[in-house]
Design a protein around this motif. Sequence first.
Motif: not given
Lengths: 486, 486
Positions: A57, A295-297, A325, A329, A331, B67
Motif C-alpha cells: 500500500t 490490510p484488513i480494515q 462487496k 471498497n 478491505r 491474488k
Amino acid sequence: MAEAQKEDKLANKKITTRAENYSDWYLDVVEAAELAEHAAVRGCMVIKPYGYAIWETIQKTLDAKFKETGVQNAYFPLFIPKKFLEKEAEHVEGFSPEVAVVTYAGGAELKEPLIVRPTSETIMYDAFSRWVQSYRDLPLLINQWANVVRWEMRPRLFLRTTEFLWQEGHTVHATQEEADERARLMLGIYKDLAEELLAIPVIPGVKSEGQKFAGALRTYSVEAMMQDGKSLQFATSHNLGDNFSKVFGIQFSDSQGNKQFGWQTSWGLSTRSIGALIMVHSDDNGLVLPPQVAPIQIVIVPVWPKENEKEAVDLEVKKIVEEIKNSKNFRFVVDNSDKRPGEKFFAWERKGVPLRLEIGLKDIANNSVVLARRDTAEKKTVKRDVLLPEIEKLLAEIQKNLYGRALDYRNKKIKEVDNLADFKKEIANGNFVLAYWCEDKETEAKIKEETGAVVSCIPLEQTSSEGKCVYSGKLSKRKAFFAKSY
Amino acid sequence: MAEAQKEDKLANKKITTRAENYSDWYLDVVEAAELAEHAAVRGCMVIKPYGYAIWETIQKTLDAKFKETGVQNAYFPLFIPKKFLEKEAEHVEGFSPEVAVVTYAGGAELKEPLIVRPTSETIMYDAFSRWVQSYRDLPLLINQWANVVRWEMRPRLFLRTTEFLWQEGHTVHATQEEADERARLMLGIYKDLAEELLAIPVIPGVKSEGQKFAGALRTYSVEAMMQDGKSLQFATSHNLGDNFSKVFGIQFSDSQGNKQFGWQTSWGLSTRSIGALIMVHSDDNGLVLPPQVAPIQIVIVPVWPKENEKEAVDLEVKKIVEEIKNSKNFRFVVDNSDKRPGEKFFAWERKGVPLRLEIGLKDIANNSVVLARRDTAEKKTVKRDVLLPEIEKLLAEIQKNLYGRALDYRNKKIKEVDNLADFKKEIANGNFVLAYWCEDKETEAKIKEETGAVVSCIPLEQTSSEGKCVYSGKLSKRKAFFAKSY
C-alpha cells in the motif's frame, strides 16, 4: 491436540508492556501481528504477508505520487563495480564499512570484486552520463524500487536490517535551484505520505553536517517521534549539488551549446517506515493501524454461543458481506474459525484491525450490529440500514484520531530549552529538545557524547529571530531538534 | 549543433533486418526502442523507463490474477546460507555452476559464505517449516516479486542476464493432487497473460526429464515460438512433490492428528517474457507492441509545415487531448518536439506505439484526423465526432491482429514428422517439429547432438493414439515438440 495447544500458546503469548521494556514491546508487537520474522541469515528479515501488504500500500500510494510529478521507474543492477563506489571520496568513506562483496561467481574467483548495492548513485550516474547529452534531456527524473544491503551489526526488524526494501529516486537538472526545488518537492511527498496515509506527524528539516548523506551537498529529511521520545528518520531527500556529476561526467550542452555539469538529487523511503508506523500508534494490546494502510480494515465476527444459533447468524453475515462487496471498497474478512468470540477479538486486536463488527441473534432481532474501535476500544450499536455509512464515517474518524493523538503526544514531548542543564534533563526524560544551535560539527559531537542526543534535524520552519547556542553560547540563527535516535 | 547531429545519428541508426542477422536485429530493436542497455557489470542490464513500464504492466496484471486465486505476497532474503542450497541434491547440482557468492561483508571475511539467491525454494521452505503446523495452515500460497542472480556466460538483454527480475510463487498443500492442480492453475494464468495481455500464443506442456527444474517431480511450461522458429520458455510451474518438504521438514498434523509431509509447487515468470514480446511481434522497422501492454498506445503528431499554421493545429490538438482525458484511459503522448513530422513518425514507429494520430490544417478543415496503425502501416481518415470510439476499436483490432498473426505464423511453422530425415530437415529449416517420442533421456541427448533441437515440451493436449518414437522407433504414447531453443 498437542498441536492446537502449541498454536494457542503462541497466539496467546503475552506482549511486554511499553513501560516494562519498550524494545521488547516492539518485537512482541511485530511477532504477535505476524508482520515479519528474523531470517536464517543474520541481520536479514522475512517480511510476512501481513507486513508485506502494508508495504504494498505504501508502494502503490507513493508510486502514484511520484508519477504525477513526471518521475519514471527504471531498474539498475544489484552489483556495483568496486571502482564506481570509490570514485566519490565521501561516498565511499560513508559506505565502506557496511558493504557486502561478491568475490566468487560462475564457478571462479572474480577478477574485480562486486559490491552488493548499498544505494545506487554510482551505478546509475554511470548510465546517466550517457543518457544526458543536451538540455533537452533534462530534467531526468528516475526512480527504482529495489532491495539494498548494508551490513548491520545490531539488527532490528524493519528498523535496521542488513537487507531492506526501498525506493530511490535520482534526478538531474539544468540548475542548482531546480535541483533544490525537486529535493524539497519530494520531501513534501514524503510528508504527505506519512501524515495522510500513515497518520504519522513529521517534521521537515535539514540534516546537520554530521548527519547528512555521504556525498550530498544538503540532506533534507522528515523526522517522526516514537512513543519513547526517540526520533526516527522517516525519509530523506538529498540535494547532491554537482558532486557526483563532476565525478561521473554528467554533462549537458545548454541552449547556447556550452557544456555544463548537471545538478542532482536523490531521495528514498524504505521498509523502515513500517517500523515507525508500528511504534507511533500501537499500544500494550498490540498493533494499531490507521484504516488507510490497514490490510484488513474490518473484521466481522459472528457470535453464536449455541450451535443452533449459527445458521441464522451466518445468513445475516452473508447479507452484510454482499452489501459491502456491492457498494464499498472496504478491505474486510469474516472470522469463521471455530475459536470462541473472545479469542477472536483478542487475536484481531493484536493485528491492529481498525474496526470489529460483532453480530449475534440479539443484534439481528434489534436490526443492528455492534462496531468496536481498535483505537479507543469504544463499542457502538449501529442500525443495519445505516451500517455502511457508519463504517465509512468511523474509519475516517479513526484515521483522524490516530493522527491527532500522535500529534498531541509529540507536541507535548517537544521541550524548548535555552540552557544545557535543561537540555540534559529533557533528553533524560525521553523528550525532543528544540534549542538554538551554532551548527558546528564539534559541538554536535560533544552534545552527543554528553547527552546521547543527536541533531534530529534543523526544522525548515524557523522564526526569524536569533539566540545563543545551547552548548557553545555562540550567536545562532536557527534552532534544531535534538533527540535520541533510531 | 554537434550534439544535435550526434543525437540524430544515434536516433537514425539503421536496424539490421531479420533476414540479414536475426540476433543483431533483436539487439537493434531493443536499442532503438530504448528498452534496456548493457550495464557496467558484465551480464547485467539496465532496464530503461520504456522497458520497465512494460514490466510494470505485466506485474500489475499478473499480481491481480494471483491474488484472485488466494495468493499473498511476501518477501524473503536475498542471501541464502550455502548449507540450505546443499540440502536438496538435484537442486544444488542444478544451480552450483551459476551462483554468485558473498564472502566478505561488514569489514570482515564471512565465516559462512552466502549465496545470492538464484531462486528461493530453500530459504522460503526453511520458513515454511515453521509456518506450517496443522492442516488448518494449508494451503499456504505465497508469492514474491524479486531479483535473482544466475551467472551468465553468454548474456543477452532480457533473454539471458546474470541478474533478472521475476516473481516466484511457492505453495504447500495437503495432498499431491491438490499441488498438481495448483501447478496447472498457475500455468493457465501464465497462458492467459501471454495470450491476452501480450498477444503471444503459447503451448502448455510438460518438460522432459532432461529439461525439468532441479528438484521438481514435474515441470509444466508454456512455450512460445519466436520468428526465427526457435522456442522460448515463457513461464514454468513446478510440481515439487514432497522432495523439498522432506528435506526441510515441512510437516502438518492432519485432521486425525497424524504427521504428514506437505506437497509443494513453485512457479515463475521473469523479465525474459519481455524478450519474447519483442521477438514475436516486431519487424524490420523496429518494435511492435500490442496495445494492452504498450506504455504509449497513441502518439499525437501535429503537422504544421508552415510556422503560421502551428497555432491553429495546436489548439485542435489541445481539444483532442481534453476529450481523451475526459473519457478514456488511453495512454498517449503529444510529440511537440521541433523535429519534422517524418522524423517523428520514424522515431515512434521504432518504439512500437500501436497508433499514430496525425493532424494538420487540412484535416481540421475536413473535420477529421488521420490514424496510422503500427502493425499494418494502414492509414485511415476518421471524422472527429467518432474519433474516440474509432481509437478504441482500432486498438482492440490491433491487439487481435497481432495475436492472430503470431498464431498463424507459428501454426505454419509446426511440422509433424514421423522419421528422422524429415525431423532434421524441418529443424534445419527453422521449424517446430511435432513427433512421437519415447521420452528416454538418452534419446533426448542424441537428438540434441545430431540436430541441435531440444524437447520444447510434451504438449498437454494429446490425441489418445500411439506411434513410433521418431528417433528410437520404440512405441510411444505421446508426441513432443522439438525446436532449437532460447
